[in-house]
Motif scaffolding. Structure first.
Motif, PDB file in Angstrom:
ATOM      1  N   ALA A  46       1.288  -1.087  -0.053  1.00  0.00           N
ATOM      2  CA  ALA A  46       0.034  -0.114   0.217  1.00  0.00           C
ATOM      3  C   ALA A  46       0.521   1.004   0.321  1.00  0.00           C
ATOM      4  O   ALA A  46       1.793   1.097   0.571  1.00  0.00           O
ATOM      5  N   HIS A  47       0.339   1.731  -0.689  1.00  0.00           N
ATOM      6  CA  HIS A  47       0.931   3.794  -0.921  1.00  0.00           C
ATOM      7  C   HIS A  47       0.023   4.776  -0.366  1.00  0.00           C
ATOM      8  O   HIS A  47      -1.304   4.850  -0.255  1.00  0.00           O
ATOM      9  N   ASN A  48       0.248   5.922   0.096  1.00  0.00           N
ATOM     10  CA  ASN A  48      -0.063   7.034   0.614  1.00  0.00           C
ATOM     11  C   ASN A  48      -0.874   8.051  -0.284  1.00  0.00           C
ATOM     12  O   ASN A  48       0.127   7.721  -1.265  1.00  0.00           O
ATOM     13  N   THR A  49      -1.236   9.007  -0.195  1.00  0.00           N
ATOM     14  CA  THR A  49      -1.472  10.071  -0.908  1.00  0.00           C
ATOM     15  C   THR A  49      -0.842  10.913  -1.561  1.00  0.00           C
ATOM     16  O   THR A  49      -0.750  12.214  -1.880  1.00  0.00           O
ATOM     17  N   ALA A  50       0.602  11.186  -0.700  1.00  0.00           N
ATOM     18  CA  ALA A  50       1.688  12.236  -1.292  1.00  0.00           C
ATOM     19  C   ALA A  50       1.595  12.255  -2.576  1.00  0.00           C
ATOM     20  O   ALA A  50       1.110  11.333  -3.622  1.00  0.00           O
ATOM     21  N   CYS A  54       4.233   7.353  -0.976  1.00  0.00           N
ATOM     22  CA  CYS A  54       5.615   5.894  -0.523  1.00  0.00           C
ATOM     23  C   CYS A  54       5.320   5.416  -0.151  1.00  0.00           C
ATOM     24  O   CYS A  54       3.451   5.274   0.056  1.00  0.00           O
ATOM     25  N   PHE A  55       5.319   3.739  -0.391  1.00  0.00           N
ATOM     26  CA  PHE A  55       4.783   2.431   0.680  1.00  0.00           C
ATOM     27  C   PHE A  55       4.619   2.367   2.237  1.00  0.00           C
ATOM     28  O   PHE A  55       5.026   3.198   2.948  1.00  0.00           O
ATOM     29  N   ILE A  56       3.670   2.382   2.446  1.00  0.00           N
ATOM     30  CA  ILE A  56       3.230   2.385   4.168  1.00  0.00           C
ATOM     31  C   ILE A  56       2.774   1.604   4.675  1.00  0.00           C
ATOM     32  O   ILE A  56       2.627   0.719   5.449  1.00  0.00           O
ATOM     33  N   TYR A  57       3.091   0.517   3.378  1.00  0.00           N
ATOM     34  CA  TYR A  57       2.755  -1.228   4.423  1.00  0.00           C
ATOM     35  C   TYR A  57       3.119  -2.115   2.624  1.00  0.00           C
ATOM     36  O   TYR A  57       3.384  -1.692   1.721  1.00  0.00           O
ATOM     37  N   GLY A  75       8.407   3.765   3.705  1.00  0.00           N
ATOM     38  CA  GLY A  75       8.814   5.088   2.932  1.00  0.00           C
ATOM     39  C   GLY A  75       9.704   4.899   1.361  1.00  0.00           C
ATOM     40  O   GLY A  75      10.059   6.562   1.200  1.00  0.00           O
ATOM     41  N   LEU A  76       9.292   4.251   0.655  1.00  0.00           N
ATOM     42  CA  LEU A  76      10.368   4.155  -0.103  1.00  0.00           C
ATOM     43  C   LEU A  76       9.291   4.478  -1.588  1.00  0.00           C
ATOM     44  O   LEU A  76       8.335   4.357  -1.167  1.00  0.00           O
ATOM     45  N   PRO A  77       9.450   5.622  -2.835  1.00  0.00           N
ATOM     46  CA  PRO A  77       8.542   5.727  -3.435  1.00  0.00           C
ATOM     47  C   PRO A  77       8.025   5.150  -4.608  1.00  0.00           C
ATOM     48  O   PRO A  77       8.766   4.280  -4.735  1.00  0.00           O
ATOM     49  N   SER A  78       7.259   4.479  -4.262  1.00  0.00           N
ATOM     50  CA  SER A  78       5.876   3.338  -5.231  1.00  0.00           C
ATOM     51  C   SER A  78       6.311   3.444  -6.485  1.00  0.00           C
ATOM     52  O   SER A  78       6.300   2.192  -7.432  1.00  0.00           O
ATOM     53  N   ARG A  79       6.890   4.201  -7.286  1.00  0.00           N
ATOM     54  CA  ARG A  79       7.198   4.135  -8.633  1.00  0.00           C
ATOM     55  C   ARG A  79       8.227   3.443  -8.806  1.00  0.00           C
ATOM     56  O   ARG A  79       8.051   2.948  -9.542  1.00  0.00           O
TER      57      ARG A  79
END
Length: 152
Positions: A46-50, A54-57, A75-79
């Motif tokens: 899962a990633h956040n809405t920034a 970034c991954f949150i889970y 915390g890693l950018p999901s891209r």
């Protein structure tokens, strides 16, 4: 948000949008969160809405698949889970999910920490929306993946 709250958000959003449970029946919230993190046979991220989400889970299966320790992945950018040439396709998928709530049957090329490329197949991506209708990000369920080969 605590790990338990995040797990419940992932599970309840999936249940609401897709009409099925991700965990075995009869689990308490704590048991479901523990099973999802440690024992689920599928990967969940899962990633956040920034603006650059970034991954949150990431459950243990996802960590193994992407070859990152939990502390490295959160915390890693999901891209960065896709190589640059594949990021536009990924962005289009996430925009469609944002608009429609979820998408099933997705297939895309991803990259692990080591540089190993792999296909995710039959993935489901959905919006993480709480009971009040607030969007917290998006999650992905990866049921199957296989290593990429140069012939593809």
């Amino acid at each position: 948000m605590t790990q338990l709250e995040l797990s419940q958000l992932i599970l309840s959003s999936y249940q609401r949008l897709l009409g099925e449970s991700l965990t075995p029946a009869g689990y308490t919230a704590e048991q479901a969160a523990d099973w999802l993190q440690h024992d689920a046979p599928f990967a969940i991220l899962a990633h956040n809405t920034a603006s650059d989400p970034c991954f949150i889970y990431a459950n243990q299966t996802a960590q193994n698949c992407f070859e990152y320790a939990h502390a490295e992945l959160i915390g890693l950018p999901s891209r960065l889970s896709a190589e640059a040439p594949n990021r536009e396709e990924r962005a289009q998928l996430l925009a469609a999910v944002d608009q429609h709530g979820f998408s099933t049957g997705y297939r895309g090329l991803r990259i692990a920490k080591s540089g190993r490329r792999f296909w995710i197949e039959n993935a489901t991506v959905w919006n993480l929306i709480d009971e009040a209708g607030v969007k917290h990000g998006q999650a992905a369920l990866l049921r199957a993946w296989r290593n990429w080969t140069a012939e593809e």
